[in-house]
Design a protein around this motif. Structure first.
Motif, PDB file in Angstrom:
ATOM      1  N   HIS A  11       0.747  -1.052  -0.424  1.00  0.00           N
ATOM      2  CA  HIS A  11       0.278   0.113  -0.150  1.00  0.00           C
ATOM      3  C   HIS A  11       0.487   1.512   0.680  1.00  0.00           C
ATOM      4  O   HIS A  11       0.836   2.220  -1.161  1.00  0.00           O
ATOM      5  CB  HIS A  11      -1.160   0.013   1.317  1.00  0.00           C
ATOM      6  N   ASP A  12       1.992   1.791   0.808  1.00  0.00           N
ATOM      7  CA  ASP A  12       2.904   2.772   0.732  1.00  0.00           C
ATOM      8  C   ASP A  12       3.482   2.922  -0.472  1.00  0.00           C
ATOM      9  O   ASP A  12       4.098   3.493  -0.936  1.00  0.00           O
ATOM     10  CB  ASP A  12       4.103   2.098   1.906  1.00  0.00           C
ATOM     11  N   GLN A  13       4.178   1.804  -1.114  1.00  0.00           N
ATOM     12  CA  GLN A  13       3.907   2.081  -2.777  1.00  0.00           C
ATOM     13  C   GLN A  13       3.103   2.207  -4.126  1.00  0.00           C
ATOM     14  O   GLN A  13       3.581   2.491  -5.269  1.00  0.00           O
ATOM     15  CB  GLN A  13       5.717   0.800  -2.880  1.00  0.00           C
ATOM     16  N   ASP A  14       1.951   1.823  -3.516  1.00  0.00           N
ATOM     17  CA  ASP A  14       0.849   2.224  -4.274  1.00  0.00           C
ATOM     18  C   ASP A  14       1.018   0.904  -5.683  1.00  0.00           C
ATOM     19  O   ASP A  14       0.227   1.260  -6.764  1.00  0.00           O
ATOM     20  CB  ASP A  14       1.444   3.249  -4.677  1.00  0.00           C
ATOM     21  N   ARG A  15       1.288  -0.178  -5.175  1.00  0.00           N
ATOM     22  CA  ARG A  15       1.068  -1.476  -6.290  1.00  0.00           C
ATOM     23  C   ARG A  15      -0.425  -0.946  -6.814  1.00  0.00           C
ATOM     24  O   ARG A  15      -0.161  -1.997  -7.432  1.00  0.00           O
ATOM     25  CB  ARG A  15       1.785  -2.505  -5.755  1.00  0.00           C
ATOM     26  N   LEU A  16      -1.417  -1.205  -5.857  1.00  0.00           N
ATOM     27  CA  LEU A  16      -2.502  -1.934  -6.589  1.00  0.00           C
ATOM     28  C   LEU A  16      -3.123  -0.841  -7.507  1.00  0.00           C
ATOM     29  O   LEU A  16      -3.374  -1.089  -8.476  1.00  0.00           O
ATOM     30  CB  LEU A  16      -3.450  -1.174  -5.378  1.00  0.00           C
ATOM     31  N   ARG A  64     -17.306 -15.492 -10.792  1.00  0.00           N
ATOM     32  CA  ARG A  64     -17.591 -14.259 -11.639  1.00  0.00           C
ATOM     33  C   ARG A  64     -16.867 -13.251 -11.201  1.00  0.00           C
ATOM     34  O   ARG A  64     -15.829 -13.076 -11.232  1.00  0.00           O
ATOM     35  CB  ARG A  64     -18.646 -13.646  -9.789  1.00  0.00           C
ATOM     36  N   ASP A  65     -17.094 -11.980 -11.807  1.00  0.00           N
ATOM     37  CA  ASP A  65     -15.694 -10.757 -12.104  1.00  0.00           C
ATOM     38  C   ASP A  65     -15.981 -10.839 -10.426  1.00  0.00           C
ATOM     39  O   ASP A  65     -17.178 -10.470  -9.425  1.00  0.00           O
ATOM     40  CB  ASP A  65     -16.441 -10.108 -12.241  1.00  0.00           C
ATOM     41  N   ARG A  66     -14.757 -10.107 -10.028  1.00  0.00           N
ATOM     42  CA  ARG A  66     -14.048  -9.437  -9.049  1.00  0.00           C
ATOM     43  C   ARG A  66     -14.065  -7.954  -8.665  1.00  0.00           C
ATOM     44  O   ARG A  66     -13.002  -7.617  -8.967  1.00  0.00           O
ATOM     45  CB  ARG A  66     -13.071 -10.437  -8.072  1.00  0.00           C
ATOM     46  N   PRO A  67     -14.938  -7.584  -7.413  1.00  0.00           N
ATOM     47  CA  PRO A  67     -14.118  -5.992  -7.415  1.00  0.00           C
ATOM     48  C   PRO A  67     -13.389  -5.901  -6.602  1.00  0.00           C
ATOM     49  O   PRO A  67     -12.228  -5.998  -6.195  1.00  0.00           O
ATOM     50  CB  PRO A  67     -15.251  -5.516  -5.848  1.00  0.00           C
ATOM     51  N   LEU A  68     -11.947  -4.979  -6.608  1.00  0.00           N
ATOM     52  CA  LEU A  68     -11.102  -4.181  -6.206  1.00  0.00           C
ATOM     53  C   LEU A  68     -11.489  -3.390  -5.582  1.00  0.00           C
ATOM     54  O   LEU A  68     -10.340  -3.072  -4.504  1.00  0.00           O
ATOM     55  CB  LEU A  68     -10.079  -3.364  -8.042  1.00  0.00           C
ATOM     56  N   ALA A  79      -8.306  -7.031  -3.764  1.00  0.00           N
ATOM     57  CA  ALA A  79      -7.024  -6.510  -4.534  1.00  0.00           C
ATOM     58  C   ALA A  79      -5.914  -5.955  -3.835  1.00  0.00           C
ATOM     59  O   ALA A  79      -4.884  -6.149  -4.388  1.00  0.00           O
ATOM     60  CB  ALA A  79      -7.755  -4.787  -3.848  1.00  0.00           C
ATOM     61  N   ALA A  80      -5.656  -6.545  -2.618  1.00  0.00           N
ATOM     62  CA  ALA A  80      -4.304  -6.408  -1.641  1.00  0.00           C
ATOM     63  C   ALA A  80      -3.337  -7.849  -2.520  1.00  0.00           C
ATOM     64  O   ALA A  80      -2.646  -8.013  -3.189  1.00  0.00           O
ATOM     65  CB  ALA A  80      -4.042  -6.861  -0.794  1.00  0.00           C
ATOM     66  N   ASP A  81      -3.832  -8.903  -2.693  1.00  0.00           N
ATOM     67  CA  ASP A  81      -3.369 -10.411  -3.875  1.00  0.00           C
ATOM     68  C   ASP A  81      -3.233  -9.531  -4.434  1.00  0.00           C
ATOM     69  O   ASP A  81      -2.437 -10.693  -5.224  1.00  0.00           O
ATOM     70  CB  ASP A  81      -4.266 -11.276  -3.496  1.00  0.00           C
ATOM     71  N   VAL A  82      -4.004  -8.700  -5.334  1.00  0.00           N
ATOM     72  CA  VAL A  82      -3.629  -8.246  -6.924  1.00  0.00           C
ATOM     73  C   VAL A  82      -2.432  -7.954  -7.035  1.00  0.00           C
ATOM     74  O   VAL A  82      -1.145  -8.248  -7.770  1.00  0.00           O
ATOM     75  CB  VAL A  82      -5.519  -7.843  -7.543  1.00  0.00           C
ATOM     76  N   ALA A  83      -2.654  -6.708  -5.671  1.00  0.00           N
ATOM     77  CA  ALA A  83      -1.207  -6.103  -6.110  1.00  0.00           C
ATOM     78  C   ALA A  83       0.101  -6.763  -5.831  1.00  0.00           C
ATOM     79  O   ALA A  83       1.301  -6.690  -6.201  1.00  0.00           O
ATOM     80  CB  ALA A  83      -1.365  -4.960  -4.893  1.00  0.00           C
ATOM     81  N   TYR A  84       0.367  -7.638  -4.613  1.00  0.00           N
ATOM     82  CA  TYR A  84       0.739  -8.825  -4.572  1.00  0.00           C
ATOM     83  C   TYR A  84       1.575  -9.661  -5.994  1.00  0.00           C
ATOM     84  O   TYR A  84       2.840  -9.854  -5.754  1.00  0.00           O
ATOM     85  CB  TYR A  84       0.197  -9.579  -3.050  1.00  0.00           C
ATOM     86  N   HIS A  85       0.864 -10.750  -6.046  1.00  0.00           N
ATOM     87  CA  HIS A  85       1.063 -10.572  -7.386  1.00  0.00           C
ATOM     88  C   HIS A  85       1.131 -10.268  -8.988  1.00  0.00           C
ATOM     89  O   HIS A  85       2.618 -10.635  -9.293  1.00  0.00           O
ATOM     90  CB  HIS A  85      -0.407 -11.800  -7.926  1.00  0.00           C
ATOM     91  N   PHE A  86       0.969  -8.994  -8.729  1.00  0.00           N
ATOM     92  CA  PHE A  86       1.627  -8.234  -8.941  1.00  0.00           C
ATOM     93  C   PHE A  86       2.980  -7.383  -9.553  1.00  0.00           C
ATOM     94  O   PHE A  86       3.728  -7.353 -10.107  1.00  0.00           O
ATOM     95  CB  PHE A  86       0.707  -6.671  -9.718  1.00  0.00           C
ATOM     96  N   MET A 111      -7.946 -16.141  -8.094  1.00  0.00           N
ATOM     97  CA  MET A 111      -6.355 -15.772  -8.307  1.00  0.00           C
ATOM     98  C   MET A 111      -5.306 -16.096  -9.652  1.00  0.00           C
ATOM     99  O   MET A 111      -5.046 -15.351 -10.029  1.00  0.00           O
ATOM    100  CB  MET A 111      -5.910 -15.876  -6.781  1.00  0.00           C
ATOM    101  N   LYS A 112      -6.315 -17.610  -9.764  1.00  0.00           N
ATOM    102  CA  LYS A 112      -5.696 -17.992 -11.167  1.00  0.00           C
ATOM    103  C   LYS A 112      -5.885 -16.908 -12.260  1.00  0.00           C
ATOM    104  O   LYS A 112      -5.367 -16.629 -13.263  1.00  0.00           O
ATOM    105  CB  LYS A 112      -5.524 -19.690 -11.411  1.00  0.00           C
ATOM    106  N   ALA A 113      -7.160 -16.352 -11.815  1.00  0.00           N
ATOM    107  CA  ALA A 113      -7.236 -15.662 -13.285  1.00  0.00           C
ATOM    108  C   ALA A 113      -7.437 -14.596 -13.270  1.00  0.00           C
ATOM    109  O   ALA A 113      -6.517 -13.519 -14.328  1.00  0.00           O
ATOM    110  CB  ALA A 113      -9.357 -15.699 -12.756  1.00  0.00           C
ATOM    111  N   VAL A 114      -6.723 -13.765 -12.172  1.00  0.00           N
ATOM    112  CA  VAL A 114      -6.254 -12.378 -12.059  1.00  0.00           C
ATOM    113  C   VAL A 114      -4.791 -11.959 -13.141  1.00  0.00           C
ATOM    114  O   VAL A 114      -4.302 -11.277 -13.581  1.00  0.00           O
ATOM    115  CB  VAL A 114      -6.626 -11.518 -10.700  1.00  0.00           C
ATOM    116  N   VAL A 115      -3.939 -13.347 -12.023  1.00  0.00           N
ATOM    117  CA  VAL A 115      -2.743 -13.840 -12.703  1.00  0.00           C
ATOM    118  C   VAL A 115      -2.773 -13.454 -14.069  1.00  0.00           C
ATOM    119  O   VAL A 115      -1.836 -13.001 -15.202  1.00  0.00           O
ATOM    120  CB  VAL A 115      -2.532 -14.438 -11.293  1.00  0.00           C
ATOM    121  N   ALA A 116      -3.509 -14.638 -14.673  1.00  0.00           N
ATOM    122  CA  ALA A 116      -3.432 -14.556 -15.931  1.00  0.00           C
ATOM    123  C   ALA A 116      -4.151 -13.522 -16.964  1.00  0.00           C
ATOM    124  O   ALA A 116      -3.342 -13.232 -17.602  1.00  0.00           O
ATOM    125  CB  ALA A 116      -5.183 -15.666 -16.356  1.00  0.00           C
TER     126      ALA A 116
END
Length: 327
Positions: A11-16, A64-68, A79-86, A111-116
């Motif tokens: 969050h500090d680095q605004d990776r999201l 289903r689509d996932r909210p950020l 969203a935090a998990d999205v930022a972690y994998h990003f 998670m597999k879907a968003v990483v893909a």
């Protein structure tokens, strides 16, 4: 590889924000009105649907689509998990491997879907929960009310070598009873001690040859023909299997295979040494046999050290023999 950081740092680095920009560039976000969350007690009459920024994970097999972002603009847990994998993907990695507890199995598809969607590939290994035992009985390490034990506590009590090996005594999809009493034993019933003592025994034989005979292990093709005992041939075959074993374990994401290999190899070695230590000694008056067997002992020692290194486990050069074992 060894990069550890907290969620706060993301969050500090605004990776999201960077992750969302990437997803937007790929056309993988949208504003959608979603149904109420599953498993949450919500009064449908009072529920006011609002458009949310989502990732189109349904394009990659999610249900289903996932909210950020939440309705108040704060990031969701997802969203935090999205930022972690990003963050991993932004450092140049494409194949990502997560190790989760079995209770997170329902989270895999999203998670597999968003990483893909971000251009990567995610693999997930689920570990069953671990039961802490001591001498075959359930054990609690403290008197606190919590029904869990931290890994730090386990490391401080059992030590890093035992902890690493004991966690790999079973496949990841099998329940594990971690016996703290067994992990602390200094005898051959402890699988970690059993392997490490085998390495130390090899080191002691080579040390004795050097100190008493002035002989070092060396490759001598002519002398190697002296290795004719069935146990010696079996040990040679096991040593030659090691590179293929490592490659297979890595490709299949199954590190327990290395532990199994160690257990089987050291059992063969101990059996060989014990059976012949009075009749076919490694160091003898036969220079040809001595040269061949010293090289075999060196090869066993090196293979054990290599396998232990893969697991991050130490390979001691000296250890006290188990009390029940004669030198």
């Amino acid at each position: 590889f060894d990069s550890f950081f907290s969620e706060k740092l993301l969050h500090d680095q605004d990776r999201l924000s960077a992750a969302i920009r990437l997803l937007e560039e790929k056309g993988m976000t949208a504003m959608e009105v979603l149904p109420p969350p599953k498993g949450v007690d919500i009064d449908e009459e009072e529920y006011v649907p609002q458009p949310l920024k989502v990732v189109k994970t349904t394009r990659f097999g999610d249900d289903r689509d996932r909210p950020l972002l939440k309705t108040n603009g704060e990031p969701t847990y997802f969203a935090a998990d999205v930022a972690y994998h990003f963050d991993k993907l932004s450092r140049g990695y494409r194949r990502l491997i997560d190790v989760w507890g079995a209770d997170h199995g329902g989270y895999i598809s999203r998670m597999k879907a968003v990483v893909a969607a971000m251009g990567g590939e995610l693999e997930v290994i689920l570990f069953q929960l671990v039961n802490l035992m001591k001498d075959g009985q359930p054990y609690r390490m403290s008197k606190r009310a919590a029904n869990f034990v931290t890994l730090r506590e386990l490391l401080e009590t059992a030590g890093p070598d035992a902890t690493r090996v004991f966690f790999l005594l079973r496949r990841s999809d099998m329940a594990l009873d971690f016996d703290l009493g067994l992990a602390q034993k200094r005898d051959n019933t402890n699988p970690v001690f059993y392997v490490q003592y085998g390495h130390a025994r090899c080191a002691a034989i080579l040390r004795r040859a050097r100190e008493e005979k002035g002989v070092e292990p060396r490759w001598d093709p002519e002398a190697m023909g002296a290795l004719q005992l069935p146990e010696e041939i079996d040990l040679i075959k096991r040593i030659l299997q090691f590179p293929e074993l490592i490659a297979h374990a890595a490709a299949a994401l199954e590190p327990h295979k290395v532990v199994f290999y160690l257990q089987e190899t050291i059992a063969q070695f101990h059996g060989y040494y014990t059976k012949y230590k009075k009749t076919e000694r490694v160091i003898s008056g036969d220079e040809r046999k001595t040269a061949a067997r010293l090289y075999l002992i060196w090869a066993v020692k090196q293979t054990l050290a290599n396998a232990l290194a893969v697991l991050g486990v130490s390979a001691p050069e000296r250890m006290d023999a188990p009390a029940a074992e004669e030198d």
